[in-house]
Write an enzyme that holds these catalytic residues in place. Structure first.
Site, mmCIF file in Angstrom:
data_model
loop_
_atom_site.group_PDB
_atom_site.id
_atom_site.type_symbol
_atom_site.label_atom_id
_atom_site.label_comp_id
_atom_site.label_asym_id
_atom_site.label_seq_id
_atom_site.Cartn_x
_atom_site.Cartn_y
_atom_site.Cartn_z
ATOM 1 N N HIS A 30 -2.442 -10.032 11.991
ATOM 2 C CA HIS A 30 -1.921 -8.777 11.445
ATOM 3 C C HIS A 30 -1.647 -7.881 12.647
ATOM 4 O O HIS A 30 -2.512 -7.711 13.512
ATOM 5 C CB HIS A 30 -2.947 -8.125 10.512
ATOM 6 C CG HIS A 30 -2.633 -6.689 10.227
ATOM 7 N ND1 HIS A 30 -1.412 -6.302 9.736
ATOM 8 C CD2 HIS A 30 -3.339 -5.548 10.414
ATOM 9 C CE1 HIS A 30 -1.390 -4.985 9.619
ATOM 10 N NE2 HIS A 30 -2.547 -4.504 10.020
ATOM 11 N N GLU A 87 0.849 -1.194 0.000
ATOM 12 C CA GLU A 87 0.000 0.000 0.000
ATOM 13 C C GLU A 87 0.888 1.247 0.000
ATOM 14 O O GLU A 87 0.461 2.331 0.385
ATOM 15 C CB GLU A 87 -0.972 -0.006 1.178
ATOM 16 C CG GLU A 87 -0.352 -0.127 2.543
ATOM 17 C CD GLU A 87 -1.379 -0.001 3.660
ATOM 18 O OE1 GLU A 87 -2.081 1.024 3.704
ATOM 19 O OE2 GLU A 87 -1.474 -0.935 4.479
ATOM 20 N N CYS A 103 -3.478 -3.422 4.340
ATOM 21 C CA CYS A 103 -2.570 -4.438 4.884
ATOM 22 C C CYS A 103 -2.940 -5.860 4.454
ATOM 23 O O CYS A 103 -2.286 -6.821 4.872
ATOM 24 C CB CYS A 103 -2.524 -4.349 6.406
ATOM 25 S SG CYS A 103 -2.029 -2.721 6.984
HETATM 26 N N1 COA Z 1 1.090 2.751 30.776
HETATM 27 C C1 COA Z 1 0.555 1.660 30.190
HETATM 28 N N2 COA Z 1 -0.419 1.737 29.245
HETATM 29 C C2 COA Z 1 -0.843 2.969 28.865
HETATM 30 C C3 COA Z 1 -0.300 4.143 29.422
HETATM 31 C C4 COA Z 1 0.711 4.007 30.418
HETATM 32 N N3 COA Z 1 1.277 5.055 30.992
HETATM 33 N N4 COA Z 1 -0.921 5.200 28.849
HETATM 34 C C5 COA Z 1 -1.812 4.697 27.969
HETATM 35 N N5 COA Z 1 -1.767 3.350 27.970
HETATM 36 C C6 COA Z 1 -2.540 2.419 27.165
HETATM 37 C C7 COA Z 1 -3.998 2.782 27.025
HETATM 38 O O1 COA Z 1 -4.733 2.363 28.158
HETATM 39 C C8 COA Z 1 -4.362 2.014 25.777
HETATM 40 O O2 COA Z 1 -4.552 0.657 26.076
HETATM 41 P P1 COA Z 1 -5.862 -0.124 25.572
HETATM 42 O O3 COA Z 1 -5.855 0.047 24.057
HETATM 43 O O4 COA Z 1 -5.641 -1.512 25.994
HETATM 44 O O5 COA Z 1 -7.012 0.580 26.189
HETATM 45 C C9 COA Z 1 -3.087 2.109 24.922
HETATM 46 O O6 COA Z 1 -2.044 2.477 25.835
HETATM 47 C C10 COA Z 1 -3.159 3.149 23.839
HETATM 48 O O7 COA Z 1 -3.595 4.347 24.431
HETATM 49 P P2 COA Z 1 -4.621 5.307 23.703
HETATM 50 O O8 COA Z 1 -4.885 6.460 24.575
HETATM 51 O O9 COA Z 1 -5.779 4.522 23.174
HETATM 52 O O10 COA Z 1 -3.671 5.747 22.475
HETATM 53 P P3 COA Z 1 -3.932 6.719 21.300
HETATM 54 O O11 COA Z 1 -5.169 7.525 21.452
HETATM 55 O O12 COA Z 1 -2.638 7.448 21.128
HETATM 56 O O13 COA Z 1 -4.185 5.747 20.029
HETATM 57 C C11 COA Z 1 -3.752 4.100 18.350
HETATM 58 C C12 COA Z 1 -3.530 4.507 19.813
HETATM 59 C C13 COA Z 1 -3.185 2.713 18.125
HETATM 60 C C14 COA Z 1 -5.233 4.085 18.019
HETATM 61 C C15 COA Z 1 -2.991 5.107 17.435
HETATM 62 O O14 COA Z 1 -1.624 4.934 17.647
HETATM 63 C C16 COA Z 1 -3.309 4.937 15.964
HETATM 64 O O15 COA Z 1 -4.192 5.592 15.442
HETATM 65 N N6 COA Z 1 -2.568 4.052 15.235
HETATM 66 C C17 COA Z 1 -2.726 3.850 13.820
HETATM 67 C C18 COA Z 1 -3.953 3.031 13.445
HETATM 68 C C19 COA Z 1 -3.888 1.590 13.798
HETATM 69 O O16 COA Z 1 -2.809 1.059 14.005
HETATM 70 N N7 COA Z 1 -5.024 0.919 13.830
HETATM 71 C C20 COA Z 1 -5.103 -0.485 14.180
HETATM 72 C C21 COA Z 1 -6.064 -1.287 13.379
HETATM 73 S S1 COA Z 1 -5.467 -1.593 11.743
#
Ligand code: COA
Length: 394
Positions: free
Chosen positions: A233, A79, A111
């Protein structure tokens, strides 16, 4: 006829960023990246590597001359296309010195592209049992500096040789897929980075896993107890667990323990590389095979492939006699360990160092990169590749 994965090759560029270092620079608690998202390092890609050079680097580590003469199809899942028209598979035919009597095409669905390629390869071998198909998964995941997806970036390629009587895994014929038009992640042709609704994409991934797993179970009668391991994945190493854990809850403790232990083994390399989009599922398989001491001949492994947009597929395979002798643990561990760790400043400089849209020749030969194949430059809007310093391409 037994058809499946004969060989697996992997490449990631020789640079990495420590996630704790990135977290500090972004003012984020490091545990959010290392535990919450589950990433330890992410691969950084220099301007000297693109999807073609990465794919060539992954494939050249595993192909013998005998393989090369048997390959009559190259399917390139990506992609991160470098051209709206010309397929990356054609560059690869030339770089790897494959026969001109080969069918070559690029396949896109986020993906999921390499899984589509793998299934098409299976059909091709069914009709042409003496052929081999080179399936490629090669991508650069870039979400942008300071973006929500930044800690889930990465880069790398997996090369998969598909054949009859494979040396690693025989693929079962049953498969279950699900397609639904959702806007969780997409990259319009004018955009350098994807538009992504991160939380929504997590939800869709989980929904698609439920759909295909339930359907697969009904079709085949197989259940979690029948699996030695499951590979997912992995856009980041925690993602598969979010989908798996709720469905595992009703299983007995031994089944849960086994699948969760294998899951961890299947995320060791992904934690160090980050998201490589099409290749993430297959990198997880390599990680599992090369890090687990608990797998035996005949063990069944399940695979969940997800491509935003979205398509999901569940399929299975079984380890074949002698599979342990055809792995490349040392080579892959060296590749990961010998990467140069960059500072955040160096990462940001490398991130911004991209190909310019210009009529002027661009020469990247003075940039350091120890990889065998590399992008040497651009002339007349044509990419020039080199192999260990020798210009190969017109
Ligand atoms: N210690 C431990 N864990 C922590 C933490 C800390 N100090 N602070 C946050 N976390 C955890 C959260 O609880 C969360 O866990 P959970 O998902 O089990 O609830 C995790 O870390 C991520 O935190 P969150 O606030 O949801 O992160 P974010 O808003 O920055 O978004 C993604 C995370 C993955 C959605 C973001 O990185 C993203 O958009 N990625 C690209 C898209 C993607 O990969 N999609 C997946 C499907 S293909």
């Amino acid at each position: 006829m037994i058809i499946g994965i004969d060989k697996l090759g992997f490449y990631t560029p020789p640079y990495a960023l420590d996630m704790e270092t990135l977290a500090e620079a972004r003012g984020v608690e490091p545990a959010k990246y290392t535990i919450g998202i589950g990433q330890t390092q992410m691969a950084l890609v220099p301007i000297t590597q693109d999807i073609v050079s990465m794919a060539a680097n992954a494939a050249q580590t595993m192909l013998t001359e005998e393989d090369k003469s048997a390959i009559d199809m190259i399917l390139f899942g990506t992609e991160t296309g470098i051209d709206h028209s010309k397929s990356a598979a054609v560059y690869l035919q030339n770089l790897l010195g494959l026969s001109n009597r080969v069918r070559a095409a690029e396949i896109k669905h986020a993906c999921y592209g390499a899984t589509a390629a793998l299934q098409l390869a299976k059909g091709h071998i069914m009709l042409n049992p003496d052929s081999k198909v080179l399936v490629i998964a090669s991508d650069i995941a870039k979400y942008g500096l300071n973006s929500g997806g930044e800690p889930t970036q990465g880069a790398g390629a997996v090369a998969i040789l598909v054949s009859a009587n494979p040396k690693l895994i025989s693929l079962d014929n049953a498969t279950s897929f699900f397609t639904d038009d959702v806007m969780d992640f997409w990259r319009p042709t004018y955009a350098a980075y994807p538009y992504v609704d991160g939380k929504y994409s997590n939800e869709q991934y989980i929904r698609f896993f439920e759909q295909v797993w339930t359907d697969y179970k009904e079709k085949t009668g197989l259940d979690f107890k029948d699996y030695a391991a499951l590979c997912f994945h992995l856009p980041y190493s925690k993602m598969g667990l979010k989908a798996l854990k709720p469905l595992l809850e009703e299983e007995d403790a031994a089944v849960q323990d086994r699948l969760l232990a294998r899951y961890q083994e299947g995320t060791i390399y992904n934690r160090l590389v980050g998201n490589i989009y099409t290749g993430s599922l297959f990198l997880s398989l390599i990680s599992l095979l090369e890090n687990s001491q608990s797998l035996s001949v005949g063990d069944r492994i399940g695979f969940f492939s997800y491509g935003s947009g979205a398509v999901g597929e569940f399929f299975s395979g079984q380890l074949v006699e002698g599979f342990q002798e055809h792995l490349n643990q040392e080579m892959h561990k060296d590749l990961l360990e010998q990467r140069q760790a960059l500072s955040v400043e160096e990462y940001e400089t490398m991130f911004a160092d991209t190909i310019q849209v210009t009529d002027q020749e661009q020469d990247f030969t003075d940039r350091p990169d120890s990889s065998h194949f590399r992008l040497a430059g651009i002339k007349d809007h044509k990419r020039l590749y080199s192999a260990s310093g020798n210009k190969l391409f017109k």
